[in-house]
Design an enzyme around this catalytic site. Sequence first.
Site, PDB file in Angstrom:
ATOM      1  N   HIS A   1      33.027  29.592  45.882  1.00 57.71           N
ATOM      2  CA  HIS A   1      34.189  30.517  46.342  1.00 57.71           C
ATOM      3  C   HIS A   1      34.875  29.984  47.521  1.00 57.71           C
ATOM      4  O   HIS A   1      34.762  31.052  48.653  1.00 57.71           O
ATOM      5  CB  HIS A   1      33.664  32.108  46.374  1.00 57.71           C
ATOM      6  CG  HIS A   1      34.608  33.066  46.144  1.00 57.71           C
ATOM      7  ND1 HIS A   1      35.775  33.123  47.222  1.00 57.71           N
ATOM      8  CD2 HIS A   1      34.816  34.178  45.470  1.00 57.71           C
ATOM      9  CE1 HIS A   1      36.558  34.238  46.909  1.00 57.71           C
ATOM     10  NE2 HIS A   1      36.111  34.721  46.053  1.00 57.71           N
TER      11      HIS A   1
ATOM     12  N   GLU B   1      38.753  27.984  43.909  1.00 54.14           N
ATOM     13  CA  GLU B   1      37.447  27.910  43.650  1.00 54.14           C
ATOM     14  C   GLU B   1      36.821  27.123  42.604  1.00 54.14           C
ATOM     15  O   GLU B   1      37.689  27.236  41.611  1.00 54.14           O
ATOM     16  CB  GLU B   1      37.166  29.697  43.580  1.00 54.14           C
ATOM     17  CG  GLU B   1      37.352  30.333  44.810  1.00 54.14           C
ATOM     18  CD  GLU B   1      37.680  31.931  44.310  1.00 54.14           C
ATOM     19  OE1 GLU B   1      36.715  32.424  43.379  1.00 54.14           O
ATOM     20  OE2 GLU B   1      38.485  32.615  44.665  1.00 54.14           O
TER      21      GLU B   1
HETATM   22  O1  TA6 Z   1      37.884  35.050  43.504  1.00 54.61           O
HETATM   23  C1  TA6 Z   1      38.747  36.118  43.532  1.00 54.61           C
HETATM   24  C2  TA6 Z   1      38.074  37.487  43.472  1.00 54.61           C
HETATM   25  O2  TA6 Z   1      37.409  37.755  42.432  1.00 54.61           O
HETATM   26  C3  TA6 Z   1      39.125  38.488  44.076  1.00 54.61           C
HETATM   27  O3  TA6 Z   1      39.327  39.302  42.822  1.00 54.61           O
HETATM   28  C4  TA6 Z   1      38.329  39.158  45.006  1.00 54.61           C
HETATM   29  O4  TA6 Z   1      37.694  40.329  44.787  1.00 54.61           O
HETATM   30  C5  TA6 Z   1      37.682  37.973  45.572  1.00 54.61           C
HETATM   31  O5  TA6 Z   1      37.273  37.438  44.591  1.00 54.61           O
HETATM   32  C6  TA6 Z   1      36.715  38.739  46.720  1.00 54.61           C
HETATM   33  O6  TA6 Z   1      35.719  39.384  46.132  1.00 54.61           O
HETATM   34  P1  TA6 Z   1      34.718  39.955  47.238  1.00 54.61           P
HETATM   35  O7  TA6 Z   1      33.582  40.497  46.430  1.00 54.61           O
HETATM   36  O8  TA6 Z   1      33.934  38.805  48.145  1.00 54.61           O
HETATM   37  O9  TA6 Z   1      35.422  40.824  48.073  1.00 54.61           O
END
Ligand code: TA6
Length: 304
Positions: free
Chosen positions: A172, A277
């Site tokens: 991520h 990601e």
């Molecule tokens: O990768 C995108 C996502 O799924 C968004 O929806 C947002 O929630 C982000 O990940 C970050 O998630 P987190 O749990 O790290 O706040």
Amino acid sequence: MIQSLNERFAMEGLANFEAGEGGLPKLCLSTLGGASAEIYLHGAHVTSFRPPQGTELLWMSRASDFAKDRPIRGGIPICWPWFGKPAERDDLPQHGFARTSAWQVEAVSQNEGSAEAELSATLSLQHNEDSLSLWPHEFDLQYQVSVGNQLSVELRFTNNSDQPASVGTAIHTYFDVANIESVQVSGLDGRRYVDQLDASSSDLKLTEGEITFGEEVDRIYVDSEDEVTIRDAVLNKRILVSKSGSRSTVVWNPWIAKSQRMADFPDDGYQTMLCVETTNAADDVRRVMPGETHVLSQTCRVDL
Ligand code: TA6
């Protein structure tokens, strides 16, 4: 703990462990070629990568937590063994438990003659009582971070249980950009995506041309094995993200309202970050048979 890690793995002038934010142990790498990186054992979380003669590649939140029960915000969280959260399991931690686990150091090595990957560190995570209470599979995770004129990460999941395991993952990555409104993403032209912001539609949407940013974007591109290019027009810089073991790509910028809702994310943070990601998400969740290993890897390099 830091002293013992240094006794086992430190390399003079190249690799050493020190207490990072919140006192959490981190590995600091500096290559002879002028690259550097930092990796927290908490979540095996890469929080910095600077290519030789280059600027910081990764965005970090100045409001991030650095605590054993919280994910670090920014850098490269490892979302595993699920991406998001299974709909019927609101009790589970968002994005799995790997990013809030204490990983072990397996090796730190110098790769003579490899400009792309001068130094490598391998961290590992195995099942324990806590993980088994969340996810009923014995497993071994090996995560190799290689640093040189590019940054490569490789996540190897071995299913040591006697049942097939469905695994969702996201490398991520939070990239640092000068101004999100001067960024274009190419490489996903003609690809379809799940719009995470549009619950009303189960249809896939289509991207035509380059992606630009003027509002919240939260997309899971399917059937995308492509190399993605992030073009930062202000810094006149291109970040190239290539991958293997993944047919889905997430593109995310929280924009204003969501930035304000996240306590560990500055209200203006959306202006200087973008997540691209490398994932196994949506219809790309992998079913790994007992004894099998799935390998997911991502390489980032900067073109100035
Ligand atoms: O990768 C995108 C996502 O799924 C968004 O929806 C947002 O929630 C982000 O990940 C970050 O998630 P987190 O749990 O790290 O706040």
